[in-house]
Write a protein that holds these residues in place. Structure first.
Motif, short mmCIF file in Angstrom:
data_model
loop_
_atom_site.label_atom_id
_atom_site.label_comp_id
_atom_site.label_asym_id
_atom_site.label_seq_id
_atom_site.Cartn_x
_atom_site.Cartn_y
_atom_site.Cartn_z
N THR A 303 -2.89 9.14 -23.11
CA THR A 303 -1.60 8.71 -22.56
C THR A 303 -1.83 7.80 -21.35
O THR A 303 -2.95 7.70 -20.83
CB THR A 303 -0.78 9.94 -22.12
OG1 THR A 303 -1.59 10.75 -21.27
CG2 THR A 303 -0.29 10.75 -23.30
N LYS A 304 -0.75 7.18 -20.91
CA LYS A 304 -0.88 6.25 -19.78
C LYS A 304 0.36 6.35 -18.90
O LYS A 304 1.49 6.28 -19.39
CB LYS A 304 -0.99 4.83 -20.34
CG LYS A 304 -1.28 3.78 -19.32
CD LYS A 304 -1.65 2.50 -20.05
CE LYS A 304 -1.17 1.29 -19.34
NZ LYS A 304 -1.38 0.07 -20.10
N VAL A 305 0.13 6.53 -17.60
CA VAL A 305 1.24 6.55 -16.65
C VAL A 305 0.89 5.61 -15.50
O VAL A 305 -0.15 5.77 -14.86
CB VAL A 305 1.47 7.98 -16.08
CG1 VAL A 305 2.61 7.98 -15.07
CG2 VAL A 305 1.75 8.97 -17.20
N GLY A 312 -3.68 14.11 -22.51
CA GLY A 312 -2.59 15.07 -22.50
C GLY A 312 -1.30 14.49 -21.95
O GLY A 312 -1.18 13.28 -21.80
N PRO A 313 -0.32 15.35 -21.69
CA PRO A 313 -0.38 16.80 -21.68
C PRO A 313 -0.15 17.43 -23.06
O PRO A 313 0.59 16.89 -23.87
CB PRO A 313 0.77 17.18 -20.75
CG PRO A 313 1.76 16.07 -20.90
CD PRO A 313 0.97 14.84 -21.19
N ILE A 318 2.54 21.22 -20.72
CA ILE A 318 3.93 20.77 -20.52
C ILE A 318 4.78 21.93 -20.02
O ILE A 318 5.59 21.79 -19.10
CB ILE A 318 4.50 20.18 -21.82
CG1 ILE A 318 3.79 18.87 -22.15
CG2 ILE A 318 6.01 19.96 -21.70
CD1 ILE A 318 4.21 18.24 -23.47
N GLY A 319 4.57 23.11 -20.61
CA GLY A 319 5.32 24.27 -20.15
C GLY A 319 4.90 24.69 -18.74
O GLY A 319 5.73 24.88 -17.86
N SER A 320 3.59 24.79 -18.53
CA SER A 320 3.09 25.31 -17.25
C SER A 320 3.42 24.41 -16.07
O SER A 320 3.74 24.88 -14.98
CB SER A 320 1.57 25.47 -17.29
OG SER A 320 1.18 26.16 -18.43
N VAL A 333 4.66 15.26 -15.34
CA VAL A 333 3.83 16.34 -15.89
C VAL A 333 2.45 15.78 -16.24
O VAL A 333 1.41 16.39 -15.94
CB VAL A 333 4.50 16.96 -17.14
CG1 VAL A 333 3.55 17.94 -17.83
CG2 VAL A 333 5.80 17.66 -16.76
N ALA A 334 2.44 14.59 -16.84
CA ALA A 334 1.15 13.98 -17.22
C ALA A 334 0.31 13.69 -15.97
O ALA A 334 -0.90 13.93 -15.95
CB ALA A 334 1.39 12.70 -18.01
#
Ligand code: SF4
Length: 585
Positions: A303-305, A312-313, A318-320, A333-334
């Motif tokens: 992924t990329k942010v 991930g995530p 994602i939940g945690s 989250v990521a």
């Protein structure tokens, strides 16, 4: 060099004593390989043999075992994984972690089924294994570096054909839920084995090999694999959900069933789940699929942010780091996930511990104000945890310690000290029992009851009913122990059962494995883990759940012990131990 008649296994163990700076290569007994297969089973057996269960996990006497299985590095899908075993600083019991990637292939190709690390180096070191050449090397220049930087530097120094496992600053600083990175995309996340590695002053292990494991019945194996590949392609969970969305495909489904842990398990439903769902991930930050060695499922996500690439995530993360903390933005989250990966923290325990701190703050028990959904505060706490600064010093001990410190144990959502994964057990009673009885603590992977209670695989059971759940949990726990010991990915269990696994084993090793023997090996491993835990101080009383859930566990537990042929206190009976070839005393 491997010179024996074994197929599948190399029959070799490499033991490195970091205190004495020596190593030795020994042969593994065929009988032990047949009884425990490899991976988790072999690691637990070595732990039982060589470590006093009462040992402090941070002392040199604890072991860190990295074990492959008989199927590792073959053409069978998902056989690049590695099992890592040791005594956990978080649960104080036996711990095993199955990690994806490619490291298992390299260790097997270097000629070893298993690598045992004992002792403690005076100075930070890394272990270099090039086929049967072994060296303990100084690593002062890498100590303090993130997992990402460590991997980059070692790749530059050694070249691309070494597989590397390493720890980040969290492992060095003995955070009780520090993980081990297996290459850039995979993590042996749970239970703090990264801290065990840190306690030995071992920053990394780099391995390369050229040996090719022997296959006993290659033609039969190839015929079977041809059919297996078709079955994987037509399996809706493996090929559609996991391959298309990764594990994040579960977010909306689990939320719709009202079992997505939210606000530290105060709720099972997150109103903004859509914003952190697999669908949103795919539309926003997804770059490409990734897979472990020889895996057509490819459930991993690059992924990329903001121009930063990461891994991930996944669903649990994602939940945690999302719904548990009331964070409703997949990019955020990521980003927190990337931080955990780089510093070497388990994301489930990180989220669970920060959620616990948020609830303590909400109750006015914490001096520091930590609001739900406060992203900057969460990032700050992650870093403080890694370096044990301020409140981070307490967070680094895990939620059980934190909640106890503030006299409010009920806000720690853990079993045996391990923070719970992302299925609220109130809506899945079989999973509740599986959490309570898991040898490694709050874990979904020891018996994934979500399969029968939510996904309808291989059939659908009433998720709110306890009927028949104990025997299914026992069966699944035994099967999971067996899969971890062949060292396969558990996701294969969505399509294949022990019949296929027994055939894999028989064709690769040339030994006679049956459905029954596979399950029986799993049962032996499960019982040995139980023995270790009892001697370590865990017992039937630690087969429990956080009070918040108010789940009437007792009847299911009694039935579970009965099915396992254990005493009413949850200890394996002498007859059961004898039948499994385990020590009665
Ligand atoms: S299914 Fe996912 S975790 Fe399992 S081996 Fe394949 S890529 Fe790795």
């Amino acid at each position: 060099m491997v010179t024996n008649n074994l197929h599948g296994w190399t029959g070799k163990c490499l033991t490195v004593d970091l205190s004495k700076k020596v190593f030795k290569k020994t042969s593994l007994e065929r009988e032990i390989l047949l009884q425990y297969m490899g991976g988790r089973g072999l690691g637990v057996r070595l732990l039982w043999e060589l470590v006093d269960p009462k040992t402090d996990p941070y002392t040199p006497e604890n072991l860190l075992v990295l074990a492959t299985g008989p199927l590792t590095a073959t053409q069978i899908p998902t056989t690049g994984r590695i099992s890592i075993i040791g005594k956990s600083p978080l649960t104080n019991g036996v711990f095993y972690s199955s990690c994806g990637g490619f490291f298992g292939v390299s260790l097997k190709q270097a000629g070893f089924d298993v690598l045992v690390i004992r002792g403690k180096s005076e100075r930070p070191v890394y272990l270099y294994v090039d086929n049967d050449f072994v060296e303990i090397r100084d690593v002062s220049h890498l100590w303090g570096k993130t997992t990402k930087d460590t991997l980059k530097i070692l790749e530059k120094d050694l070249g691309k054909d070494f597989e590397v496992v390493c720890i980040g600053p969290a492992g060095e600083n003995l955070v009780r839920y520090a993980c081990i990175a297996c290459g850039p995309n995979n993590f042996a996340g749970r239970g703090g084995l990264g801290a065990v590695m840190g306690s030995k002053n071992l920053k990394a292990i780099a391995v390369r090999g050229t040996y090719k494991p022997k296959i006993a019945k290659e033609k039969s194996l190839n015929n079977l694999l041809e059919k297996c590949r078709i079955r994987i392609r037509w399996n809706p969970i493996l090929d559609k959900a996991l391959s298309y969305y990764g594990t994040s495909a579960l977010v909306n489904l689990i939320n719709e069933h009202r079992i997505l842990p939210t606000k530290n398990f105060q709720q099972g439903w997150f109103e903004h789940a859509e914003k952190i769902s697999g669908e949103t991930l795919k539309e926003t930050i997804f770059v490409e699929k990734r897979s472990c060695y020889n895996c057509p499922i490819a459930c991993k996500r690059k992924t990329k942010v903001n121009d930063v690439m990461g891994e991930g995530p996944e669903f649990e993360t994602i939940g945690s780091l999302g719904s548990m903390l009331l964070i409703d933005d997949i990019k955020t989250v990521a980003e927190i996930n990337y931080l955990c990966n780089e510093f070497g923290l388990d994301t489930i325990s990180t989220g669970g511990t920060i959620a616990c701190a948020m609830e303590l703050s909400e109750k006015g028990l914490l001096e520091e104000k930590i609001n739900w959904g406060d992203v900057e505060k969460v990032k700050e706490l992650v870093i403080k945890t890694v370096y044990k600064k301020g409140l981070g010093k307490l967070l680094a001990e895990g939620s059980r310690f934190l909640a106890k410190k503030y006299g409010c144990e009920e806000v720690s959502m853990q079993v045996k000290g391990l923070e719970l994964p992302m299925y609220d057990p109130r809506g899945v009673l079989g999973q509740a029992l599986a959490y309570a009885t898991s040898n490694r603590g709050g874990c979904h992977l020891n018996a994934y009851m979500i399969g029968v209670e939510i996904l309808g695989y291989p059939y659908l059971m009433d998720r709110f009913s306890p009927v028949n759940k104990p025997s299914i949990v026992v069966y699944m726990q035994n099967l999971a122990a067996a899969i971890d010991s062949m060292v396969l990915c558990k996701f294969l269990g969505f399509e294949f059962d022990e019949e296929t696994f027994a055939n894999f084993l028989s064709y690769v090793t040339g030994e006679n494995f049956s459905q029954e023997s596979v399950i029986s090996i799993g049962e032996r491993i499960w019982n040995l883990e139980r023995l270790f835990n009892f001697k370590a101080g865990l017992n039937g009383k630690t087969d429990n759940l956080p009070k918040r859930f108010q789940i009437p566990l007792q009847k299911m537990l009694e039935e579970y012990y009965l099915v396992r042929k254990w005493t009413v206190d949850g200890f394996p009976t002498p007859d059961k131990l004898k039948s499994l070839g385990l020590p009665v005393k």
